[in-house]
Design an enzyme around this catalytic site. Structure first.
Site, mmCIF file in Angstrom:
data_model
loop_
_atom_site.group_PDB
_atom_site.id
_atom_site.type_symbol
_atom_site.label_atom_id
_atom_site.label_comp_id
_atom_site.label_asym_id
_atom_site.label_seq_id
_atom_site.Cartn_x
_atom_site.Cartn_y
_atom_site.Cartn_z
ATOM 1 N N LYS A 172 0.938 -1.223 -0.005
ATOM 2 C CA LYS A 172 0.007 0.153 0.064
ATOM 3 C C LYS A 172 0.848 1.370 0.008
ATOM 4 C CE LYS A 172 -3.942 0.101 2.319
ATOM 5 N NZ LYS A 172 -4.837 -0.081 3.028
ATOM 6 N N ARG A 183 -3.171 2.788 8.702
ATOM 7 C CA ARG A 183 -3.543 1.696 8.056
ATOM 8 C C ARG A 183 -2.418 0.877 7.723
ATOM 9 N NH1 ARG A 183 -7.857 3.023 4.598
ATOM 10 N NH2 ARG A 183 -8.477 5.020 4.948
ATOM 11 N N GLY A 194 -7.921 -8.095 4.767
ATOM 12 C CA GLY A 194 -8.507 -8.086 6.087
ATOM 13 C C GLY A 194 -7.934 -8.691 7.097
ATOM 14 N N MET A 203 -5.221 -7.472 8.665
ATOM 15 C CA MET A 203 -4.624 -6.704 9.997
ATOM 16 C C MET A 203 -5.539 -5.500 10.144
ATOM 17 S SD MET A 203 -0.615 -7.078 9.097
ATOM 18 C CE MET A 203 -0.879 -6.756 7.370
ATOM 19 N N ARG A 214 -3.461 -0.949 -6.448
ATOM 20 C CA ARG A 214 -2.334 -2.098 -6.453
ATOM 21 C C ARG A 214 -2.787 -3.157 -7.998
ATOM 22 N NH1 ARG A 214 -5.010 -5.457 -1.656
ATOM 23 N NH2 ARG A 214 -6.941 -5.646 -2.929
ATOM 24 N N HIS A 255 -4.334 -32.750 6.183
ATOM 25 C CA HIS A 255 -4.458 -34.238 5.917
ATOM 26 C C HIS A 255 -5.111 -34.274 4.566
ATOM 27 C CE1 HIS A 255 -5.847 -38.353 5.380
ATOM 28 N NE2 HIS A 255 -4.374 -38.618 5.444
ATOM 29 N N ARG A 291 5.265 -47.275 -19.727
ATOM 30 C CA ARG A 291 5.696 -48.454 -18.612
ATOM 31 C C ARG A 291 4.851 -49.757 -19.397
ATOM 32 N NH1 ARG A 291 3.943 -43.862 -15.243
ATOM 33 N NH2 ARG A 291 5.623 -43.552 -13.541
ATOM 34 N N ARG A 303 9.982 -48.619 -21.540
ATOM 35 C CA ARG A 303 10.732 -49.102 -20.309
ATOM 36 C C ARG A 303 10.299 -50.741 -20.200
ATOM 37 N NH1 ARG A 303 9.538 -46.711 -14.689
ATOM 38 N NH2 ARG A 303 7.799 -48.375 -14.790
ATOM 39 N N GLU A 340 17.279 -43.569 -11.301
ATOM 40 C CA GLU A 340 16.267 -43.309 -10.349
ATOM 41 C C GLU A 340 16.768 -44.086 -8.916
ATOM 42 O OE1 GLU A 340 12.538 -45.293 -11.409
ATOM 43 O OE2 GLU A 340 13.794 -47.059 -12.204
ATOM 44 N N SER A 365 16.972 -40.996 -18.404
ATOM 45 C CA SER A 365 15.710 -40.572 -18.005
ATOM 46 C C SER A 365 15.772 -40.466 -16.475
ATOM 47 C CB SER A 365 14.593 -41.159 -18.433
ATOM 48 O OG SER A 365 13.404 -40.574 -18.153
ATOM 49 N N GLY A 370 14.046 -40.844 -13.139
ATOM 50 C CA GLY A 370 13.034 -41.184 -12.500
ATOM 51 C C GLY A 370 12.856 -40.707 -11.210
ATOM 52 N N THR A 371 12.311 -39.446 -11.032
ATOM 53 C CA THR A 371 12.417 -38.703 -9.922
ATOM 54 C C THR A 371 11.499 -39.175 -8.865
ATOM 55 O OG1 THR A 371 10.943 -37.034 -10.995
ATOM 56 C CG2 THR A 371 13.171 -36.398 -10.896
ATOM 57 N N ASN A 372 10.655 -40.096 -9.226
ATOM 58 C CA ASN A 372 9.630 -40.633 -8.158
ATOM 59 C C ASN A 372 10.684 -41.809 -7.287
ATOM 60 O OD1 ASN A 372 7.543 -39.450 -9.529
ATOM 61 N ND2 ASN A 372 7.011 -41.473 -10.802
ATOM 62 N N ASP A 373 11.125 -42.550 -7.903
ATOM 63 C CA ASP A 373 12.093 -43.373 -7.084
ATOM 64 C C ASP A 373 13.216 -42.588 -6.549
ATOM 65 O OD1 ASP A 373 11.111 -46.165 -6.674
ATOM 66 O OD2 ASP A 373 11.227 -46.144 -9.066
ATOM 67 N N CYS A 379 11.303 -38.534 -16.626
ATOM 68 C CA CYS A 379 10.055 -39.069 -16.630
ATOM 69 C C CYS A 379 9.054 -39.162 -15.185
ATOM 70 C CB CYS A 379 9.788 -40.250 -17.394
ATOM 71 S SG CYS A 379 10.906 -41.647 -16.644
ATOM 72 N N TYR A 411 14.387 -32.910 -22.301
ATOM 73 C CA TYR A 411 13.044 -32.837 -22.256
ATOM 74 C C TYR A 411 12.387 -33.202 -21.013
ATOM 75 C CZ TYR A 411 13.266 -38.179 -22.314
ATOM 76 O OH TYR A 411 13.330 -38.999 -22.127
HETATM 77 C C1 PEP Z 1 10.013 -42.741 -11.305
HETATM 78 O O1 PEP Z 1 10.639 -43.783 -10.441
HETATM 79 O O2 PEP Z 1 10.248 -41.655 -11.387
HETATM 80 C C2 PEP Z 1 9.601 -43.470 -12.555
HETATM 81 C C3 PEP Z 1 9.004 -42.870 -13.579
HETATM 82 O O3 PEP Z 1 9.180 -44.817 -12.632
HETATM 83 P P1 PEP Z 1 7.833 -45.595 -11.878
HETATM 84 O O4 PEP Z 1 7.124 -44.317 -11.359
HETATM 85 O O5 PEP Z 1 7.137 -46.234 -12.603
HETATM 86 O O6 PEP Z 1 8.589 -46.172 -10.458
HETATM 87 MG MG MG Z 2 10.706 -45.760 -10.828
#
Ligand code: PEP
Ligand code: MG
Length: 902
Positions: free
Chosen positions: A29, A98, A107, A109, A343, A459, A582, A637, A767, A786, A788-791, A854, A874
């Site tokens: 402000k 203010r 609202g 403060m 603003r 949750h 997969r 894969r 991964e 590639s 595998g960011t989940n694992d 991936c 990619y």
């Molecule tokens: C991963 O692990 O990121 C992955 C792409 O493989 P999955 O999810 O099938 O384990």
């Molecule tokens: Mg995996």
């Protein structure tokens, strides 16, 4: 001793000293009031006490040295600019105090108006207002009310009650009907309330009023609701608020005065026009409190044409200056317009796209800036179906839009009932006060989740977002009674079996079934709406910005797809290949029996027979996918999950066998199956026999898949299509694993491909943390990585990916251990570092190594920016997120200042 002059740290800035870029110091402000002052717009003179002063006060519990003196000095110049003195009994200067933090916290403060009035100056004010006693006493009662409530914590209802009594005594419901005498009596009543709650008289010293009001604004930073809001909106707790002391201008001086709010465009749809509300003869808080009904801003043209024209001119000027939608607050005092706030305004996702497109057309911003002004989260919101609302549907409650989407269904109160009704094919909405991990099955079964408690990190919210389920949390008007299987809201009772509809974007709750409308943005992506030929501002804006993003981005965007249908859909959404196919689902359904034979094979030749039967089925699977992805790369894969997942669950099988044995039935086959399941049972299957380990243990399994892939590619080539298979080995931790698989695969490929011209790449997932740390070695045997960011997240953090989000992440989020689940958005410092190391060391060992991701993070906006920075080629994500990834990949280029185009 030479006198040493101490130079005070500067804590107070006149409006003429600041500008819009000083939000950290002056709050939003204050910075914008300064900007408008310097633009020569009519802003009432004033000054801003910095956020640093607030921080110092909150840390030490007292005003920092020098602050009082600086306030005094600025007050003096304000007095001389206005030609009035604070507390002057003849002609008092009044000020408003203010709050104004860096980020808007609507609202949350405090504000105190009319500071400077007391028993004497109220008389002077009346004289200065041309003998307008009513106005002076009305201003005084407002001061006592606001000051009492915000500075001294007197319960607000007591004042409201006294006001109602005054109106009742007069036989009116309109505060304008109270005359000066009524208001004088009301001031007496208010003063008594003040004494009753504070044990002291209402302070008559204007400077004391001012100092206490400033302190109250500082302290309001830590009010419970403000703390809660910051936590939800992820606003840092240590910023503090600035305090603006502004000369009062009055909208309640008579019919030629008033107050209003306005937007320079419609913040809902982005449409151009005049959007705002005006309330004659009133002060700003009356608009907020809804004491009287406002009129549309357009009506001001009739009431006060010259102020209206001036306002429109200022709004156009502000838009041109800020190059964006602005919202404003203004007051008209006896025909003179004053700007109290502006603003860059908040807007819906649709308006963000539409306005960005319009501003490009108007030449105010370029397409890079337009791309910067929208984001993937907004685009994702626009891709959800929406309720088709007409006035027939009024919300009965509003909670927090915790997980977007629109869902209607039968109300249930327990997880078990949700599962039961969902099994009958019914849509259900699970309603709870709050959810806990025991509700997980019910949440999975439900179409939507509604809770009466908890915020965006509860949750229910966290788990629903993880599942992509619609969720409204914290709808506290709803009173849930689980044992009685009902909830009450707005005087109505909703029983189990009744239908409700919840909007996870707006947080609104409706009784009955609200029809759902498909997203026109999805229709556009699917090709059924042509942006060049329809009159739909949103679709046209999305098309234009997406086209620009595509031109800008360096990252390619692929999709995770396991079927021809998914592949085709993703391609329409702009996917440039498959980054993860997969293959495990290809082993389910009526192929289970073959897989059982493969796993249980005892007699010689049995395994080979099963593999031989699977080969043509797999080949057909791949042919379909290659056909849909003609000309584009497809990463297939090799099978990843532990094989026991393809067998019946151990406990159930054991019970079946025991029961059958008891009955004396022939159970030889089941016993063999049970023995195999027992043999393969693992305590930690995610860390067990899966991925490449499986390929090395079960002879012929990977070989069959490699052959199917190569043969499918050759078939496509013969049919005149271009298949570009990339065979990916999962869960590799050591180069030796990959070398072993590679040697066998190369032989098969050479044999199948012959001179067909088909080229097959072989690469690996990264991964397992060890793979990331030995990426230089692994790159010797891989043409691509590639991530595998989940694992990688699972193993990097040691978090079981199937359990922890529902089990305890809500607590971690509440404690701020992380701001967002690391399974949702990449943990840059830890898991991200593994990605960075592997990318660098992999490329160093093999220049030209193709790099992609991936895991789920491939479609997460913030993670896409990270993958751009790390230099991947990619990202690959689920079909629905492909447009989001395209947009964010373009934004990543613009935001890192690159002019990079592909
Ligand atoms: C991963 O692990 O990121 C992955 C792409 O493989 P999955 O999810 O099938 O384990
Ligand atoms: Mg995996």
């Amino acid at each position: 001793m030479a006198a040493q002059e101490t130079v005070d740290h500067k804590y107070v800035y006149d409006f003429s000293e600041g500008n819009k870029d000083l939000k950290d110091l002056l709050g939003g402000k204050g910075a914008n009031l300064a900007e408008m002052t310097n633009l020569g717009l009519p802003v009432p003179p004033g000054f801003t006490i910095t956020t640093e002063a607030c921080q110092a006060y909150l840390t030490t519990g007292r005003e920092p040295d020098g602050l009082a003196g600086q306030i005094e000095k600025h007050l003096e110049s304000l007095e001389s600019a206005m030609g009035k003195r604070l507390g002057d009994p003849q002609d008092p200067l009044l000020v408003s105090v203010r709050s104004g933090a860096k980020f808007s916290m609507p609202g949350m403060m405090e504000t105190v108006l009319n500071v400077g009035l007391n028993d004497q100056s109220v008389v002077g004010l009346s004289a200065q207002a041309g003998g307008n006693d009513r106005f002076a006493w009305d201003s005084y009662r407002r001061l006592i009310q606001m000051f009492g409530k915000t500075v001294c914590e007197v319960p607000g209802e007591e004042f409201e009650h006294a006001l109602d009594e005054a109106k009742n005594a007069k036989g009116t419901s309109n505060d304008l009907d109270l005359d000066a005498d009524d208001l004088r009596r009301l001031v007496d009543a208010y003063k008594k309330i003040f004494v009753k709650h504070t044990g002291r008289e209402f302070p008559q010293q204007p400077r004391e009023q001012l100092d206490l009001a400033i302190r109250a604004v500082f302290e309001s930073w830590n009010a419970e609701r403000a703390v809660l809001y910051r936590r939800q909106e992820r606003i840092p707790a240590d910023l503090g608020t600035a305090v603006n002391v502004v000369s009062m201008v009055f909208g309640n001086l008579g019919p030629d005065s008033g107050t209003g709010v306005a937007f320079t465009r419609d913040p809902g749809s982005g449409a151009q026009g005049i959007y705002g509300d005006y309330l004659a003869n009133a002060q700003g808080e009356d608009v907020v409190a809804g004491i009287r009904n406002t009129v549309p801003l357009q009506e001001l043209e009739q009431l006060d044409k010259s102020s209206y024209d001036e306002l429109l001119g200022i709004m156009a000027r502000l838009e041109e200056h800020y190059k964006d939608l602005c919202d404003i607050e203004f007051t008209i005092e006896r025909g003179k317009l004053w700007m109290l706030q502006t603003r860059v305004g908040k807007r819906t996702a649709a308006a963000a796209f539409v306005i960005a497109g319009q501003l490009v057309d108007e030449g105010l911003i370029d397409l890079d800036e337009a791309l910067h002004r929208v984001n993937g989260a907004q685009l994702a919101q626009l891709m959800f179906p929406r309720f088709q609302l007409d006035h027939e549907f009024q919300p009965v409650a509003k909670g927090i839009g915790a997980s977007p989407g629109a869902a209607s269904g039968t109300v249930v109160f327990t997880s078990a009932r949700a599962v039961e009704l969902a099994a009958e094919g019914r849509s259900v909405i699970l309603v709870r006060r709050e959810t806990n991990p025991d509700d997980l099955n019910g949440m999975i079964a439900a179409k939507g989740i509604l809770t009466s408690r908890g915020g965006k990190t509860s949750h229910a919210a966290v788990v629903a977002r993880g599942m992509g389920k619609t969720c409204v949390s914290g709808a506290d008007e709803i009173d849930v009674n689980v044992p009685a299987k009902r909830f009450t809201v707005a005087g109505q009772t909703v029983n189990e079996g009744d239908v409700v509809s919840i909007d996870g974007t707006t947080g609104k709750v409706y009784l009955g079934e609200v029809p759902v409308m498909p997203s026109e943005v999805v229709q556009y992506f699917e090709g059924s709406l042509d942006p060049e030929h329809i009159d739909n501002a949103l679709v046209r804006a999305v098309h234009r910005i997406m086209t620009h993003a595509d031109g800008k981005r360096r990252l390619a965007v692929r999709t995770n797809a396991d079927t021809g249908a998914d592949a085709a859909r993703a391609r329409r959404f702009g996917a440039e290949g498959i980054g993860l196919c997969r293959t495990e689902h290809m082993f389910l359904g009526d192929r289970r029996e073959l897989v059982e034979r493969l796993i249980l094979a005892r007699a010689p030749g049995e395994r080979e027979a099963a593999l031989e039967a699977l080969l043509p089925l797999q080949r057909a699977d791949f042919e379909e996918i290659f056909r849909e992805m003609d000309g584009l790369p497809v990463t297939v894969r090799l099978i990843d999950p532990p094989l026991h997942e393809f067998l019946p669950p151990l406990e159930q099988l054991a019970v079946n066998v025991a029961v059958a044995q008891e009955r004396g039935e022939d159970v030889a086959k089941e016993e063999a199956l049970l023995a195999a399941v027992r043999r393969m049972h693992e305590e930690n299957p995610m860390l067990g026999l899966r991925g490449v380990r499986l390929g090395l243990v079960i002879p012929g399994l990977f070989a069959m898949q490699v052959r199917a892939i190569a043969e499918a590619a050759v078939t496509c080539a013969r049919q005149g299509r271009v298949a570009k298979p990339e065979i990916m080995v999962p869960l590799v931790g050591a180069v030796q694993e990959l070398e072993t698989v590679r040697a066998e695969a190369e032989k098969i490929i050479a044999e199948v491909v012959g001179d067909s011209g088909v080229e097959v790449l072989i690469g690996t997932m990264i991964e397992v943390p060890r793979a990331a740390l030995t990426a230089g070695q692994i790159a010797e045997a891989a043409e691509f990585f590639s991530f595998g960011t989940n694992d990688l997240t699972q193993m990097g953090w040691g978090f079981s990916r199937d359990d922890v989000e529902g089990a305890f992440f809500w607590r971690y989020l509440e404690l701020g251990i992380f701001g967002i689940s690391p399974f949702e958005s990449i943990d840059r410092d830890g898991v991200g570092r593994l990605v960075r190391i592997a990318a660098e060391e992999g490329r160093a060992a093999r220049p030209g190594l193709k790099l992609g991701v991936c895991g789920e993070h491939g479609g997460d906006p913030d993670s896409v920016h990270f993958f751009h920075e790390v230099g991947l080629d990619y990202v690959s994500c689920s079909p629905f997120r492909v447009p989001v990834a395209r947009l964010e990949a373009g934004r990543a280029v613009v935001e890192t200042g690159g002019s990079d185009s592909r």
